[in-house]
Design a protein around this motif. Structure first.
Motif, PDB file in Angstrom:
ATOM      1  N   LYS A 225       1.032  -0.934   0.085  1.00  0.00           N
ATOM      2  CA  LYS A 225      -0.132  -0.187  -0.408  1.00  0.00           C
ATOM      3  C   LYS A 225       0.698   1.678  -0.019  1.00  0.00           C
ATOM      4  CE  LYS A 225      -3.759  -2.038   2.727  1.00  0.00           C
ATOM      5  NZ  LYS A 225      -4.420  -1.863   3.451  1.00  0.00           N
ATOM      6  N   LEU A 226       0.376   2.297  -1.198  1.00  0.00           N
ATOM      7  CA  LEU A 226       1.068   3.410  -0.643  1.00  0.00           C
ATOM      8  C   LEU A 226       1.054   4.092   0.468  1.00  0.00           C
ATOM      9  CD1 LEU A 226       3.659   5.198  -2.450  1.00  0.00           C
ATOM     10  CD2 LEU A 226       1.568   6.255  -4.376  1.00  0.00           C
ATOM     11  N   GLU A 227       1.495   4.283   1.170  1.00  0.00           N
ATOM     12  CA  GLU A 227       0.699   5.216   2.385  1.00  0.00           C
ATOM     13  C   GLU A 227       1.885   5.490   3.311  1.00  0.00           C
ATOM     14  OE1 GLU A 227      -0.565   1.016   5.729  1.00  0.00           O
ATOM     15  OE2 GLU A 227      -1.924   2.410   4.415  1.00  0.00           O
ATOM     16  N   PHE A 228       1.815   7.073   3.771  1.00  0.00           N
ATOM     17  CA  PHE A 228       3.304   7.477   5.192  1.00  0.00           C
ATOM     18  C   PHE A 228       3.269   6.061   5.917  1.00  0.00           C
ATOM     19  CE2 PHE A 228       5.243  11.353   3.893  1.00  0.00           C
ATOM     20  CZ  PHE A 228       4.792  11.276   3.026  1.00  0.00           C
ATOM     21  N   PRO A 229       4.396   5.466   6.677  1.00  0.00           N
ATOM     22  CA  PRO A 229       4.503   5.051   7.831  1.00  0.00           C
ATOM     23  C   PRO A 229       4.093   5.277   9.064  1.00  0.00           C
ATOM     24  CG  PRO A 229       7.328   4.693   6.301  1.00  0.00           C
ATOM     25  CD  PRO A 229       5.524   6.197   5.965  1.00  0.00           C
ATOM     26  N   THR A 230       3.105   4.982   9.541  1.00  0.00           N
ATOM     27  CA  THR A 230       2.332   5.148  11.085  1.00  0.00           C
ATOM     28  C   THR A 230       3.098   4.723  12.275  1.00  0.00           C
ATOM     29  OG1 THR A 230       0.990   3.134  10.879  1.00  0.00           O
ATOM     30  CG2 THR A 230       0.653   5.526   9.897  1.00  0.00           C
ATOM     31  N   CYS A 231       4.810   3.891  12.344  1.00  0.00           N
ATOM     32  CA  CYS A 231       5.802   3.582  13.312  1.00  0.00           C
ATOM     33  C   CYS A 231       6.547   3.500  12.630  1.00  0.00           C
ATOM     34  CB  CYS A 231       4.824   1.942  13.005  1.00  0.00           C
ATOM     35  SG  CYS A 231       5.640   1.140  14.481  1.00  0.00           S
ATOM     36  N   TYR A 232       7.325   4.209  13.078  1.00  0.00           N
ATOM     37  CA  TYR A 232       8.606   4.480  12.424  1.00  0.00           C
ATOM     38  C   TYR A 232       9.715   4.109  13.652  1.00  0.00           C
ATOM     39  CZ  TYR A 232       7.801   9.129  13.259  1.00  0.00           C
ATOM     40  OH  TYR A 232       7.647   9.964  13.818  1.00  0.00           O
ATOM     41  N   ASN A 233      11.532   4.011  13.248  1.00  0.00           N
ATOM     42  CA  ASN A 233      12.421   3.853  14.072  1.00  0.00           C
ATOM     43  C   ASN A 233      12.640   5.103  14.131  1.00  0.00           C
ATOM     44  OD1 ASN A 233      15.387   3.719  14.996  1.00  0.00           O
ATOM     45  ND2 ASN A 233      14.206   1.728  15.704  1.00  0.00           N
ATOM     46  N   GLU A 234      12.616   5.975  15.410  1.00  0.00           N
ATOM     47  CA  GLU A 234      13.243   7.874  14.899  1.00  0.00           C
ATOM     48  C   GLU A 234      14.567   7.436  15.077  1.00  0.00           C
ATOM     49  OE1 GLU A 234      11.872   9.788  18.520  1.00  0.00           O
ATOM     50  OE2 GLU A 234       9.550   9.632  17.862  1.00  0.00           O
ATOM     51  N   PRO A 263      10.515  -0.436  14.440  1.00  0.00           N
ATOM     52  CA  PRO A 263      10.615  -1.317  13.072  1.00  0.00           C
ATOM     53  C   PRO A 263      11.233  -0.156  12.567  1.00  0.00           C
ATOM     54  CG  PRO A 263       8.088  -1.314  13.873  1.00  0.00           C
ATOM     55  CD  PRO A 263       8.434  -0.702  14.759  1.00  0.00           C
ATOM     56  N   THR A 264      11.507  -0.474  11.360  1.00  0.00           N
ATOM     57  CA  THR A 264      12.196   0.656  10.509  1.00  0.00           C
ATOM     58  C   THR A 264      11.667   0.641   9.247  1.00  0.00           C
ATOM     59  OG1 THR A 264      13.909  -1.126   9.605  1.00  0.00           O
ATOM     60  CG2 THR A 264      14.704   0.318  11.188  1.00  0.00           C
ATOM     61  N   SER A 265      11.289   2.013   8.437  1.00  0.00           N
ATOM     62  CA  SER A 265      10.457   1.640   7.450  1.00  0.00           C
ATOM     63  C   SER A 265      11.572   0.246   6.569  1.00  0.00           C
ATOM     64  CB  SER A 265      10.561   2.926   6.612  1.00  0.00           C
ATOM     65  OG  SER A 265       9.830   3.772   7.827  1.00  0.00           O
ATOM     66  N   ARG A 266      10.229  -0.185   5.463  1.00  0.00           N
ATOM     67  CA  ARG A 266      10.299  -0.373   4.574  1.00  0.00           C
ATOM     68  C   ARG A 266      11.136   0.177   3.404  1.00  0.00           C
ATOM     69  NH1 ARG A 266       9.944  -5.856   2.696  1.00  0.00           N
ATOM     70  NH2 ARG A 266      10.197  -6.565   0.234  1.00  0.00           N
ATOM     71  N   ILE A 267      12.386  -0.010   3.836  1.00  0.00           N
ATOM     72  CA  ILE A 267      13.112   0.482   2.543  1.00  0.00           C
ATOM     73  C   ILE A 267      14.051  -0.588   1.508  1.00  0.00           C
ATOM     74  CG2 ILE A 267      14.071   1.940   3.644  1.00  0.00           C
ATOM     75  CD1 ILE A 267      16.919   0.899   4.531  1.00  0.00           C
ATOM     76  N   THR A 268      13.708  -1.698   1.106  1.00  0.00           N
ATOM     77  CA  THR A 268      14.198  -2.569   0.174  1.00  0.00           C
ATOM     78  C   THR A 268      12.899  -2.964  -0.730  1.00  0.00           C
ATOM     79  OG1 THR A 268      14.279  -4.392   1.561  1.00  0.00           O
ATOM     80  CG2 THR A 268      16.672  -3.011   1.279  1.00  0.00           C
ATOM     81  N   SER A 269      13.039  -3.434  -1.553  1.00  0.00           N
ATOM     82  CA  SER A 269      11.893  -4.395  -2.769  1.00  0.00           C
ATOM     83  C   SER A 269      13.166  -5.317  -3.454  1.00  0.00           C
ATOM     84  CB  SER A 269      11.402  -2.597  -3.155  1.00  0.00           C
ATOM     85  OG  SER A 269      12.371  -2.680  -4.315  1.00  0.00           O
ATOM     86  N   SER A 270      12.079  -6.236  -3.442  1.00  0.00           N
ATOM     87  CA  SER A 270      12.696  -6.962  -4.859  1.00  0.00           C
ATOM     88  C   SER A 270      12.328  -6.562  -6.439  1.00  0.00           C
ATOM     89  CB  SER A 270      11.836  -8.569  -4.877  1.00  0.00           C
ATOM     90  OG  SER A 270      10.571  -7.692  -5.091  1.00  0.00           O
ATOM     91  N   GLY A 347      20.804  11.854  -6.619  1.00  0.00           N
ATOM     92  CA  GLY A 347      21.546  11.230  -6.143  1.00  0.00           C
ATOM     93  C   GLY A 347      21.149  11.386  -4.539  1.00  0.00           C
ATOM     94  N   ASP A 348      20.949  12.542  -4.044  1.00  0.00           N
ATOM     95  CA  ASP A 348      20.875  12.278  -2.567  1.00  0.00           C
ATOM     96  C   ASP A 348      19.748  13.143  -2.270  1.00  0.00           C
ATOM     97  OD1 ASP A 348      23.872  12.266  -2.000  1.00  0.00           O
ATOM     98  OD2 ASP A 348      23.818  13.669  -3.377  1.00  0.00           O
ATOM     99  N   ILE A 349      18.705  13.621  -2.449  1.00  0.00           N
ATOM    100  CA  ILE A 349      17.289  14.112  -1.617  1.00  0.00           C
ATOM    101  C   ILE A 349      16.407  13.085  -2.073  1.00  0.00           C
ATOM    102  CG2 ILE A 349      15.314  15.427  -2.339  1.00  0.00           C
ATOM    103  CD1 ILE A 349      17.216  17.858  -3.144  1.00  0.00           C
ATOM    104  N   THR A 350      16.253  12.415  -3.237  1.00  0.00           N
ATOM    105  CA  THR A 350      15.887  10.851  -3.655  1.00  0.00           C
ATOM    106  C   THR A 350      16.501   9.872  -2.337  1.00  0.00           C
ATOM    107  OG1 THR A 350      17.872  10.123  -5.275  1.00  0.00           O
ATOM    108  CG2 THR A 350      15.310  11.005  -5.440  1.00  0.00           C
ATOM    109  N   CYS A 356      15.029   6.474   2.659  1.00  0.00           N
ATOM    110  CA  CYS A 356      15.615   6.114   3.594  1.00  0.00           C
ATOM    111  C   CYS A 356      14.342   6.714   4.759  1.00  0.00           C
ATOM    112  CB  CYS A 356      16.535   7.821   4.115  1.00  0.00           C
ATOM    113  SG  CYS A 356      16.937   6.636   5.932  1.00  0.00           S
ATOM    114  N   PRO A 357      13.556   7.654   4.269  1.00  0.00           N
ATOM    115  CA  PRO A 357      12.780   7.579   5.714  1.00  0.00           C
ATOM    116  C   PRO A 357      11.060   6.654   5.668  1.00  0.00           C
ATOM    117  CG  PRO A 357      13.004   9.607   4.473  1.00  0.00           C
ATOM    118  CD  PRO A 357      13.593   8.517   4.180  1.00  0.00           C
ATOM    119  N   LEU A 358      11.016   6.743   4.302  1.00  0.00           N
ATOM    120  CA  LEU A 358       9.970   6.630   3.465  1.00  0.00           C
ATOM    121  C   LEU A 358       9.762   5.581   2.501  1.00  0.00           C
ATOM    122  CD1 LEU A 358       7.881   9.782   2.028  1.00  0.00           C
ATOM    123  CD2 LEU A 358       8.344   9.022   4.089  1.00  0.00           C
ATOM    124  N   GLY A 359      11.060   4.988   1.780  1.00  0.00           N
ATOM    125  CA  GLY A 359      10.943   3.461   0.933  1.00  0.00           C
ATOM    126  C   GLY A 359      10.995   4.128  -0.405  1.00  0.00           C
TER     127      GLY A 359
END
Length: 516
Positions: A225-234, A263-270, A347-350, A356-359
């Protein structure tokens, strides 16, 4: 070349009286006058200016060529931009994707120094653009089977094609703009800015289209689902994202900070399936080829010089000789900044402020927002310059970038601040609209009679900004990159102001007072 006049006119109209302008229009139709667009001599211009009918036809032709060139670039860069922003994700093994992008801009530097003047002289502006777009298409084709033996050669070919492509486009637009200004009794400066504003409106829309295509095609492989993480690791975001990203492996940082309580956000994808990649690259290849086709069929060729007498070696030397122009040397830092700021975005903003914070699945949508603002303001800036002047636009863009640089230094990108993830890149797009349109227009106005060499230098120094940024990409923290960006901008703007001051001094004192 003149063709045989059409002698089969309507007999009923043969004996009707004609006005002088009707006779001129008929003369143009009968003789098939072909006007050669040249900064040195505008053949038949007096005939055209004497006839409102011919002026209307000529201005329509100029607008037609401008719009078709814009559409050709939209097709080409929808494909290239869409494929390039995915390289670090789709071809991450052994750094293949990033290496291909680095090679593109490194090769572009070599291309800028040697090829544009010679290729434009050999093929002309129109066919230089057509052939160069085909070089870009090879990159989409290589992504069907991304390997060191396919992607790297296509990157070299693309880099060699890029400088002639952009130089031919800039030469075509500025030459056409000068002719249009003479036809409409407008200033060359104003028309050049207007034409570049329209061009970059179309050009920046390719970012929107390319990311929309990739989002729709790749979403077929994703059920997230395309939604902002509601539970994340500060702790993870504070230590590893934003300005504190020191180019370590995000996955390692994620695992290190992960816990069941936070938990940290899921930042990797297959990796998407091969069939999905084939579909995506097939679409990109088709759009690139369509760009070459409409350019070949719909655009009139132009003659930049009445006659080119210089040999190939002299044409190559012209690119280097142009660097002796004091104005060109002073503009190098601000031109390089154009490469620095675009490379920092991609290279950096993305990576540091989105992935990094969203996925990674949010990158495309943020870039769509950036591209939309860039496209809209490219058009607005091109029209505003006539009323505000170029210096005020440069100053506004630099202040926006300085404000963003400071914000990125202090902002910790927690997902709770959803609006900032779109507002900050959108503002970056506003500033980029100024850099893209006004830097191109500045080169077109200052070096109108040496366009190929000047625009080759423009691409050379902008590309060097890209290469330098990619060279230190994996070795220093984002906070340090922001300070480098700030320093290049300040130095570049100081030297730019000096160039504007020197150019203003060339204007007669009476004319300067009238402008005030």
């Amino acid at each position: 070349m003149e063709t045989e006049a059409d002698s089969h006119s309507n007999d009923g109209d043969a004996h009707k009286p004609h006005s002088k302008e009707d006779e001129l229009c008929n003369l143009a139709d009968e003789k098939k006058i072909k006007v050669s667009i040249s900064p040195e001599s505008f053949e038949n211009l007096e005939v055209i200016l004497a006839s409102p009918c011919l002026k209307k036809k000529e201005t329509k032709k100029i607008w037609k060529n401008l719009i078709i060139i814009c559409l050709a670039f939209v097709g080409n860069f929808t494909a290239f931009n869409g494929a390039s922003v995915l390289q670090s994700s789709l071809n991450s093994e052994a750094g293949l994707g990033t290496a291909s992008l680095s090679i593109i801009y490194a090769t572009l530097i070599i291309s800028s120094m040697f090829l544009p003047t010679y290729v434009i002289n050999w093929l002309g502006c129109k066919w230089t653009i057509v052939v160069s777009i085909c070089g870009y298409v090879s990159y989409s084709l290589a992504n069907f089977y991304p390997h060191w033996g396919t992607l790297i050669p296509s990157s070299i070919l693309l880099g060699l094609s890029a400088a002639p492509l952009w130089s031919a486009k800039c030469t075509y637009l500025t030459t056409s703009a000068k002719r249009y200004a003479l036809l409409t009794n407008d200033t060359t400066d104003a028309v050049v800015n207007r034409f570049f504003g329209i061009f970059f409106l179309f050009f920046q829309s390719s970012t929107i289209i390319g990311n929309l295509i990739s989002s729709f095609v790749l979403s077929a492989d994703s059920t997230e689902k395309l939604e902002f993480p509601t539970c994340y690791n500060e702790t993870y975001i504070k230590q590893s994202c934003g300005a504190n990203d020191c180019q370590g492996t995000l996955l390692a940082a994620e695992v290190n900070c992960n816990s069941s309580e936070s938990p940290t956000s899921r930042i990797t994808s297959s990796r998407p399936s091969n069939s999905t990649i084939y579909t995506l690259m097939g679409i990109y290849t088709a759009t690139g080829l369509c760009g070459a086709l409409v350019m070949a069929v719909g655009v009139d060729n132009i003659k930049v010089r009445a006659q080119e007498t210089r040999g190939p070696f002299a044409l190559l030397v012209a690119t280097f000789k142009h660097m002796k122009d004091k104005r060109q040397l002073l503009l190098i830092p601000i031109t390089m900044y154009g490469g620095f700021e675009m490379a920092f975005l991609t290279g950096d903003i993305t990576r540091s402020f989105i992935t990094c914070p969203l996925g990674v699945n949010w990158v495309g949508f943020v870039l769509i927002c950036y591209g939309a603002c860039d496209a809209i303001f490219s058009l607005l800036v091109g029209n505003l310059e006539k009323y505000t002047g170029r210096s005020l636009l440069f100053t506004t863009a630099s202040l926006i970038n300085i404000g963003l640089i400071i914000t990125f230094q202090i902002w910790t990108p927690y997902p709770t601040q959803a609006g900032l993830f779109f507002i900050l890149p959108a503002l970056w797009g506003v500033a980029d609209a100024v850099w893209m349109t006004q830097l191109n227009a500045l080169y077109g106005v200052l070096f109108l009679n040496n366009q190929e060499a000047s625009f080759a230098n423009y691409r050379l120094w902008q590309s060097l900004g890209f290469v330098i940024t990619f060279a230190y990409q994996n070795f220093i923290c984002v906070s340090t990159k922001l300070w480098i960006l700030f320093s290049v901008l300040v130095v570049g703007m100081a030297l730019y102001y000096y160039v504007e001051y020197q150019e203003r001094q060339k204007i007669p004192k009476k004319e300067r007072s009238e402008k005030l």
